[in-house]
Write an enzyme that holds these catalytic residues in place. Sequence first.
Site, PDB file in Angstrom:
ATOM      1  N   ASP A 276      10.556   7.065   6.690  1.00  0.00           N
ATOM      2  CA  ASP A 276       9.997   5.832   7.214  1.00  0.00           C
ATOM      3  C   ASP A 276      11.142   4.812   7.288  1.00  0.00           C
ATOM      4  O   ASP A 276      12.270   5.069   6.860  1.00  0.00           O
ATOM      5  CB  ASP A 276       8.836   5.334   6.329  1.00  0.00           C
ATOM      6  CG  ASP A 276       7.946   4.362   7.111  1.00  0.00           C
ATOM      7  OD1 ASP A 276       6.768   4.219   6.770  1.00  0.00           O
ATOM      8  OD2 ASP A 276       8.433   3.761   8.099  1.00  0.00           O
TER       9      ASP A 276
HETATM   10  C1  GLC Z   1       7.145   1.014   9.657  1.00  0.00           C
HETATM   11  C2  GLC Z   1       5.947   1.862   9.288  1.00  0.00           C
HETATM   12  C3  GLC Z   1       5.880   3.144  10.033  1.00  0.00           C
HETATM   13  C4  GLC Z   1       6.477   2.936  11.411  1.00  0.00           C
HETATM   14  C5  GLC Z   1       7.962   2.727  11.225  1.00  0.00           C
HETATM   15  C6  GLC Z   1       8.685   2.478  12.545  1.00  0.00           C
HETATM   16  O1  GLC Z   1       7.626   0.347   8.534  1.00  0.00           O
HETATM   17  O2  GLC Z   1       5.708   2.131   7.919  1.00  0.00           O
HETATM   18  O3  GLC Z   1       4.506   3.538  10.064  1.00  0.00           O
HETATM   19  O4  GLC Z   1       6.245   4.063  12.225  1.00  0.00           O
HETATM   20  O5  GLC Z   1       8.221   1.663  10.332  1.00  0.00           O
HETATM   21  O6  GLC Z   1       8.263   1.273  13.102  1.00  0.00           O
END
Ligand code: GLC
Length: 740
Positions: A276
Site C-alpha cells: 500500500d
Molecule cells: C491509499 C489506500 C489504498 C490506495 C493506495 C493508492 O493509501 O490505502 O487503498 O489504493 O493508497 O492510492
Amino acid sequence: MKIRIIVLSVLISSILPAYAQIDVEKKIDELLSKMTLEEKVGQMNQLNFDALTDDLVGNLKVGNVGSLLNVTDPEMVNQVQRIVMNESRVPIPLIIGRDVIHGFKTIFPIPLGQAASFSPEVVEEGARVAAAEARSTGVTWTFAPMLDISRDARWGRIAESLGEDPYLTGKLGAAMVRGFQGSGDLASRDAIAACVKHFVGYGASEGGRDYNSTNIPPLLMRNVYLPPFHETIKAGAATLMTSFNDNDEIPASGNGYILKNILRDEWDFDGFVVSDWASMGEMIAHGFAKDARQVAEISANAGLDMEMVSGAYIVHLAELVCSGKVPEEAVDTAVRNILRIKFRLGLFENPYVDTSKGSVLYADEHLKSARQAAVESAILLKNENILPLSEKTKIAVIGPMADAAHDQLGTWIFDGDKNYTVTPVGALKDEYKHINYVYEPALGYSRDKNKANFEKAKNAAQSADVAVVFLGEESILSGEAHSLSNINLIGVQSELLQAVKSAGKPVVLVIMAGRPLTIERDLPYADAVLYNFHPGTMGGPAIWDLLFGKANPSGKLPVTFVREVGQIPMYYNHNNTGRPAPDQVSMLDDIEQEAGQTSLGNTSFYLDSGRDPLFPFGYGLSYTQFDYSDLVLSSKTIPVNGSLKVKATVKNTGKTEGTEVVQLYIQDVVGSIVRPVRELKGFQRVTLKAGESKTVEFTLTPDELGFYGRDLIKRVEPGDFNVWIGGDSKASLKGSFVVE
Ligand code: GLC
C-alpha cells in the site's frame, strides 16, 4: 466433418491458454536473461506521477520504474511509455495504476451501496463500465476491489467495503474482478487488472481508528478475513495489495506467512503483490524495521513484489542481493510476477492509448447502468404507508443532501466530475420537471450548524402535501483516515428533521451516507426512510424512481445498523457465547432504585441498548410483502463430503411487483471450535408479480458447510446443522439436517 471441426476448435480453445502461458513464461525468461540486477529491481519500484520531470525521465530511461500511479492524461501515458519503450536498454512497458474504486468518470454507488444490491450482476457491470472508461485513458490497473470485512461503522473505509459478511464479500468481490478484467482476456481494451486489497484484516482496525493495529487470531483470520481473498484469487485477480495494519504484531508488508505460505504455497497465486502507499517504509514507524535498508530486506524476503512510493527497494535491494541478505532468486520471482501481468495486459504488444477513438466517458449506457445500480442499492428501512408517492403530490424538498453534487458521489472520487452528477433537485429540473415542489435546503452542508432557515423549512413543509428530507454525510466524512467516534446524523440535521416534522405533514427521510449511522432517535420523526450509501452520479433520478414507485426498493443491508455506537462491534454472524441474552432483557427502566445486588439476567446485553441492533444484516423492505413457506431438504442426512439441496417457496403476497433478495443461512450447531449462530451461504434476487410464487433452490456443498479447524485445515464435521431461508438474517423458516 462438422463435428470434427467443433472438436478441433474445442481442443484448441482449451489448449491455447496453456500454450499462451508457456509462451509468456518463455518470454519472461528471455527478458530476465537480458536484465541487469538494477533493471530487475527497477521493475519492483512504483512511483507516484506528479509531472514529467527530468528526474523522472532519467529514471524511466535507465529502467528504474516498473509502474506509475496517477497518470491520468492519455497523451502523458503515451509519452512515458515511449520513453521506456524507445529509450531504455531493455524495453519494458509501465503498468499505470489508479484508484478506480466505484467508477472512473461515471460514478456508481460506493461499494457498500453496491453490496446492498446483493447483485453480482450490478457489481460486475459497474466494474466493467469503470474498466472501459479507465482503460480508454491509459489506466491499466485499478486498486480494487477492497475486500476488508467491516464490522465497525466508526471506520471511514467501511464505505469502500462490501460489508460485514465473508460470503457476500467473496461473491461480489469475484464479480467485481470479472467486471474489471473482462472475460479473462486482460489484453482487451476494456479490461484493467484488478487488485484485491487490503491483505489482510485491515477492517478490524482496533476502535475503528484507521491504520490502527488489528488482533485477528489465526482461526478468525482463516474463517472470516481470508476467504474473500481466496474467492477472488480463484476468480483470477491479477494483483493484490498489502494492508497498513500490523496484525498480531506483524505489519502485513513484512509478513512472509501470508504472502508466501498462504498466498503462493496454498493458493497458488501467480499475479503480483504491491504494497500500500508507503506501507513498506512505514514499517520503520511500526518499529518493525530500523531503516529503509532493513525495510527492503524484510519485504523482499517476505515476498512483496512491488513497492508503492516509499523507495526502499530502488535504493537498497541490489546491494542487499550482492551482500547475500536477499537471494537474487527472490528478485527474479518478483519480477516474473510483475512481467507476467504486463504480458497478460498486452502491454508489450501495445503499451499505448489510442487517443483517436471516440470518448466512452459518461456514455449514455454507462449512466443508465449507474442509475440502475443506484436503484438496486437503496434500502427501504421504514414505510408507514406513505411510499410510493403519487407524481401529483406537492413535495417540500428539504435538506443539505438534496442538491449536493460533490457529496452524493461519496469517497474515493479521483476522476468523477461533480458537474455530471444528477442530484435529486437536478432531476426535478429535468426528467421530473412535472413534479410540483418547493425546495428549501435549510442547511448548507451536513456539518452546518446554522438553524436560521429552519422556519423556512417548516413553512415549506406546511405548504406541501409531503416533505422529503435529504440528510446524511458529506463525502469527506467517510473514506480513508476519516473515522468517527460519533455516528449520529452530524451537526443539527436531526433537529432539522424534527422541525420539519413539527409542521404536521408526512415526512420521508432520505439518507445519503458512507456508513450505517445511528438513526434510532430520528426514526420517530420520519414516516418512511430510504437509505442510500452515497449513490453516485445518477443517484438523484434513481431516488425519485423509487419514491414515485417507478422502481420498487429491493436493497438489503450488507452491514448491521447498531442502535448506539457503543454497541460496536455488533454483527449477525457472531458466536453464541456461554450466556446468550434472551429475547427479553432488563433495561434501565426495569431497574428499581437501590435495587441492590438483584440479578438482571447475567447474560450478554447492554442495560441501556439491549441485545439487538436497530436493523439486522440482510434487512430491507419493499412496497410489497413476501411470504416464505415449504422449506424442503433433499435429504435429512449427508456424508461429510456430501452436498444438499435446500428449497423454499417465496410468494409475493402484496399488490405490486417486487424483487426480494432470498437469503440462506446455516448453523453448524456443535463444532471442534465454536461456530457462529448463523452464516450466509446463499442469496438470490427473485422478481415476482403480485400473487406470484416461485420455488428458490440452493445447493450446500462442503465449500459452504466447512470451516478451518484448530489445525487450520478446512473440513466439514459430522453433527447437526440448522438452515434458514428468508428475507434477512433473522429468517425464521427453518430446517435441520445431519452430517454423518
Ligand atoms: C491509499 C489506500 C489504498 C490506495 C493506495 C493508492 O493509501 O490505502 O487503498 O489504493 O493508497 O492510492
